[in-house]
Scaffold this active site. Structure first.
Site, PDB file in Angstrom:
ATOM      1  N   THR A 143       3.017  -3.383  -4.392  1.00  0.00           N
ATOM      2  CA  THR A 143       3.964  -4.459  -4.713  1.00  0.00           C
ATOM      3  C   THR A 143       3.205  -5.672  -5.244  1.00  0.00           C
ATOM      4  OG1 THR A 143       5.529  -3.680  -3.062  1.00  0.00           O
ATOM      5  CG2 THR A 143       5.717  -5.995  -3.710  1.00  0.00           C
ATOM      6  N   ASN A 191       8.775   7.753  -7.996  1.00  0.00           N
ATOM      7  CA  ASN A 191       8.800   7.924  -6.544  1.00  0.00           C
ATOM      8  C   ASN A 191      10.004   8.721  -6.049  1.00  0.00           C
ATOM      9  OD1 ASN A 191       9.793   5.388  -7.664  1.00  0.00           O
ATOM     10  ND2 ASN A 191      10.514   4.910  -5.607  1.00  0.00           N
ATOM     11  N   SER A 209      -1.704   2.203  -4.056  1.00  0.00           N
ATOM     12  CA  SER A 209      -1.236   1.831  -2.717  1.00  0.00           C
ATOM     13  C   SER A 209      -1.892   2.755  -1.698  1.00  0.00           C
ATOM     14  CB  SER A 209       0.289   1.984  -2.660  1.00  0.00           C
ATOM     15  OG  SER A 209       0.744   1.829  -1.334  1.00  0.00           O
ATOM     16  N   HIS A 252      -1.146   3.379   1.546  1.00  0.00           N
ATOM     17  CA  HIS A 252      -0.365   4.177   2.514  1.00  0.00           C
ATOM     18  C   HIS A 252       0.334   5.372   1.887  1.00  0.00           C
ATOM     19  CE1 HIS A 252       3.910   2.539   1.983  1.00  0.00           C
ATOM     20  NE2 HIS A 252       3.212   1.721   1.226  1.00  0.00           N
ATOM     21  N   CYS A 297      16.458   1.356  -0.061  1.00  0.00           N
ATOM     22  CA  CYS A 297      16.985   1.327   1.306  1.00  0.00           C
ATOM     23  C   CYS A 297      16.214   0.305   2.121  1.00  0.00           C
ATOM     24  CB  CYS A 297      16.839   2.721   1.919  1.00  0.00           C
ATOM     25  SG  CYS A 297      17.435   2.890   3.585  1.00  0.00           S
TER      26      CYS A 297
HETATM   27  N1  PMP Z   1       5.349   1.454  -6.771  1.00  0.00           N
HETATM   28  C1  PMP Z   1       5.792   2.672  -6.455  1.00  0.00           C
HETATM   29  C2  PMP Z   1       5.945   3.707  -7.531  1.00  0.00           C
HETATM   30  C3  PMP Z   1       6.116   2.980  -5.130  1.00  0.00           C
HETATM   31  O1  PMP Z   1       6.569   4.200  -4.816  1.00  0.00           O
HETATM   32  C4  PMP Z   1       5.942   1.978  -4.140  1.00  0.00           C
HETATM   33  C5  PMP Z   1       6.291   2.256  -2.683  1.00  0.00           C
HETATM   34  N2  PMP Z   1       7.531   2.842  -2.490  1.00  0.00           N
HETATM   35  C6  PMP Z   1       5.462   0.727  -4.515  1.00  0.00           C
HETATM   36  C7  PMP Z   1       5.179   0.502  -5.844  1.00  0.00           C
HETATM   37  C8  PMP Z   1       5.221  -0.360  -3.497  1.00  0.00           C
HETATM   38  O2  PMP Z   1       4.108   0.007  -2.705  1.00  0.00           O
HETATM   39  P1  PMP Z   1       3.560  -0.854  -1.486  1.00  0.00           P
HETATM   40  O3  PMP Z   1       4.325  -0.383  -0.285  1.00  0.00           O
HETATM   41  O4  PMP Z   1       2.108  -0.531  -1.389  1.00  0.00           O
HETATM   42  O5  PMP Z   1       3.792  -2.286  -1.795  1.00  0.00           O
END
Ligand code: PMP
Length: 379
Positions: A78, A146, A194, A196, A319
């Protein structure tokens, strides 16, 4: 411990939301010393922490094929996405219509690139947008979506970007560890990662810069990360990211085995509920993701039933506040709001087994049988 307990009690198939911590990461964190760890301190504790951060930088760099000097640690995808977009404020920016909210909401003025019904970015639409008006300064595209797991044609988009001298930003949060990434070969200007999503800790990630790219500054007030990202480094998060990156890279060769599990899941779901719809199935997809919908059965109802049966999946849609909204990705693919509100995302990971998929199917059949006896129209 948490990952092991989760594994035995229930089936976790929501890796795209957040992957469990890898055992190697957990082991490293368990052995974490209580020592202070500010990498800017000149004493021995600080120097040790600095060494750990730089080792991790090299490990993350190896995952995406860059020099460690091109990796800038931050709080996650993010932040990386916001960082890039804030550097292009006031300029013409094109973003695909299926980007993560951290792109779409960070640049509400950006022009949206449509996608095909299979969820692939529409290359001819990019060409038309480029021909209309001033050349764009930046094009943003996620490498892997995603929700659908669809792999986007990033090399084609790079060619278009280069033709009009636009910078290219690739959000690779869902691509890292799932498909090989060689940023050197790709030649993009910015890449988002990212931790996690690959088995590290949440709240940790990186912005990777193309060679010769000056780092955009997002947080000011300290000299960390070559003055590009102020704030004491999240050393445990960074170290966990490095360990996860190493393992993700080593696991790339065997990751494709998940497509066998995914395909078996899809054909067995189809046998139980022939009315099922799959999204992005005809497009190139990463091995771990299946996005489907049972017309008439809302995501919220299905998720509750599956959760009661001990299977964790997601709706694949926004969500973040506990309210499930129809997936903007599916809406951009031309799917009706009704069908989009029935989307279910199954996303597997490196330690998903055939037994997990069997348990998913058992829970799925229990759910559909229960709903059938209640006279549900669509099942
Ligand atoms: N970009 C994509 C394509 C994601 O799937 C996500 C997390 N769902 C994010 C950005 C945001 O990631 P983070 O939780 O590390 O801020």
């Amino acid at each position: 411990m948490a990952a092991q307990r989760m594994k035995s009690d229930s089936v976790y198939l929501d890796y795209n939301a957040s992957a469990p911590l890898r055992a190697s990461v957990l082991a490293r964190l368990r052995a974490w010393p209580a020592n202070p760890a500010n990498p800017s301190s000149v004493h021995s504790f600080g120097r040790k922490a600095r060494g750990e951060v730089e080792d991790s930088r090299a490990q993350v760099a190896a995952l995406v094929g860059v020099d460690p000097t091109q990796v800038f640690f931050n709080s996650g995808a993010t932040e990386a996405n916001n960082t890039v977009l804030s550097a292009f404020a006031g300029q013409r920016v094109l973003v695909s219509a299926i980007e993560h909210p951290s792109i779409l909401e960070a640049a509400p003025q950006a022009e949206r690139i449509p996608v095909t019904p299979e969820g692939l970015v529409d290359l001819s639409a990019i060409e038309s947008l480029i021909k209309t008006g001033a050349p764009p300064a930046l094009i943003c595209l996620m490498w892997v979506n995603n929700e659908t797991g669809v792999i986007q044609p990033v090399l084609d988009v790079l060619t278009l970007a280069r033709r009009c001298n636009a910078a290219l930003h690739i959000d690779a949060a869902q691509a890292a560890g799932r498909i090989p990434i060689d940023m050197g070969l790709l030649g993009a200007d910015f890449l988002t990662l990212s931790a996690h999503k690959i088995g590290g800790l949440p709240g940790s990630g990186a912005l990777v810069l193309g060679s010769c790219q000056p780092p955009p500054v997002f947080l000011r007030g300290g000299g960390q990360e070559k003055q590009a990202r102020a704030g004491t480094e999240n050393v445990p998060g960074i170290v966990a990211f490095g360990v996860a990156a190493c393992e993700a890279r080593e696991g790339l060769g065997s990751y494709a085995r998940l497509s066998v599990l995914r395909d078996s899941l899809e054909s067995r779901v189809e046998a139980v509920t022939p009315s099922v719809r799959f999204f992005g199935r005809a497009a190139p997809r990463v091995a771990n993701t299946s996005l489907l919908a049972l017309p008439g059965l809302t995501s919220q109802t299905a998720l509750m039933h599956m959760d009661l049966e001990g299977v964790a999946i997601s709706s694949g849609s926004a969500c973040s506040s506990g309210v499930v909204k129809p997936s903007p990705t599916l809406r951009a693919m031309g799917i009706s709001e009704d069908l989009a509100s029935c989307a279910l995302r199954v996303s597997m990971g490196w330690d998903t087994t055939g037994e997990d998929i069997d348990r998913f199917l058992t829970a799925f059949e229990t759910m559909t049988n229960r709903l059938k006896t209640r006279g549900a129209r669509a099942i």
